[in-house]
Design a protein around this motif. Structure first.
Motif, PDB file in Angstrom:
ATOM      1  N   GLU A 195     -20.277 -39.579  19.632  1.00  0.00           N
ATOM      2  CA  GLU A 195     -20.599 -38.167  19.440  1.00  0.00           C
ATOM      3  C   GLU A 195     -21.019 -37.578  20.773  1.00  0.00           C
ATOM      4  O   GLU A 195     -21.889 -38.126  21.462  1.00  0.00           O
ATOM      5  N   VAL A 196     -20.402 -36.461  21.140  1.00  0.00           N
ATOM      6  CA  VAL A 196     -20.721 -35.791  22.404  1.00  0.00           C
ATOM      7  C   VAL A 196     -22.003 -34.976  22.227  1.00  0.00           C
ATOM      8  O   VAL A 196     -22.185 -34.279  21.228  1.00  0.00           O
ATOM      9  N   VAL A 218     -14.979 -35.851  28.065  1.00  0.00           N
ATOM     10  CA  VAL A 218     -16.271 -35.456  27.490  1.00  0.00           C
ATOM     11  C   VAL A 218     -16.625 -34.034  27.934  1.00  0.00           C
ATOM     12  O   VAL A 218     -17.155 -33.237  27.140  1.00  0.00           O
ATOM     13  N   HIS A 229     -16.541 -35.136  18.845  1.00  0.00           N
ATOM     14  CA  HIS A 229     -16.347 -36.579  18.821  1.00  0.00           C
ATOM     15  C   HIS A 229     -15.260 -37.029  19.791  1.00  0.00           C
ATOM     16  O   HIS A 229     -14.284 -36.318  20.025  1.00  0.00           O
ATOM     17  N   TRP A 233     -23.224 -38.549  25.580  1.00  0.00           N
ATOM     18  CA  TRP A 233     -22.723 -38.944  24.261  1.00  0.00           C
ATOM     19  C   TRP A 233     -23.589 -40.058  23.696  1.00  0.00           C
ATOM     20  O   TRP A 233     -24.439 -40.616  24.395  1.00  0.00           O
TER      21      TRP A 233
END
Length: 216
Positions: free
Chosen positions: A214-215, A151, A159, A187
């Motif tokens: 989704e980050v 991440v 993503h 996220w």
């Protein structure tokens, strides 16, 4: 002449070896020993994940966007599939240099690095448009904690697309890491598949889920 079942038997022996490895070094050794025959032997089992993951990536990342990271790319089976779909800015990481050598020969990756998930990865913050990973969060392999650094190197609005094996999801603490990253505003969940088979031919009880975040 190869006797029927020989390739499948060898593939199952190799799987037992990598699943029973008790350290990243042992996993790397197991894959080094398996690298030359990995593609043919996993094909004999009907291994689906390197090809199926492209569907989730294409659903959430437009063709041509990048760079994308294949985290735990192995011999690079997913690379040519992604290239065929219009994704040409691809990087890959794996803990096995022998597997990376084969991946390099496919000509689909601009950047390949030896790295271990769960440790600090050799890319800067916010570098990738997305990362995807299949067959890596499984028995004896990458820990759930490896998601944190993935991440870190994924940009905001990017993503995370990855599979987790059923046998490690609970005991490996994946839900706790999912919740932590969501609670910390790193996220948000976007999609989760039902459990489905990893192999079309063998191991009917071996199942995974695909997760998409989704980050932020």
């Amino acid at each position: 002449m190869v006797k029927p079942g020989t390739i499948v038997d060898k593939a199952n022996e190799a799987l037992d070896s990598v699943y029973s490895a008790d350290s990243p070094q042992a996993v790397a050794k197991a894959y080094a020993d398996w690298a030359a025959s990995y593609d043919s032997e996993t094909a004999s089992l009907g291994y689906l994940l390197p090809f199926l993951i492209t569907a989730w990536v294409a659903r959430h990342v437009s063709a041509g966007e990048g760079p994308l990271l294949d985290a735990g790319c192995g011999t690079g089976l997913t690379g040519p599939q992604m290239t065929a779909l219009g994704y040409t800015d691809l990087a890959g990481l794996d803990l096995s240099n022998e597997m990376l050598t084969i991946a390099a020969g496919r000509g689909s990756y601009n950047d390949l690095k030896q790295a271990t998930l769960g440790e600090r990865l050799p890319w800067p913050d916010n570098h990738f448009r997305a990362f995807f990973s299949t067959g890596v969060f499984t028995m004896g392999h990458a820990p759930a904690s490896g998601l944190r650094d993935l991440v870190r190197i994924t940009r905001r609005g990017g993503h995370a697309v990855f599979t987790v094996r059923d046998q490690v999801f609970e005991k490996g603490g994946f839900q706790a890491v999912f919740d932590e990253l969501e609670r910390d505003g790193r996220w948000r969940p976007v999609e989760v598949s039902p459990w489905f088979r990893c192999y079309a031919v063998a191991e009917p009880e071996a199942r995974v889920k695909t997760f998409v975040f989704e980050v932020l």
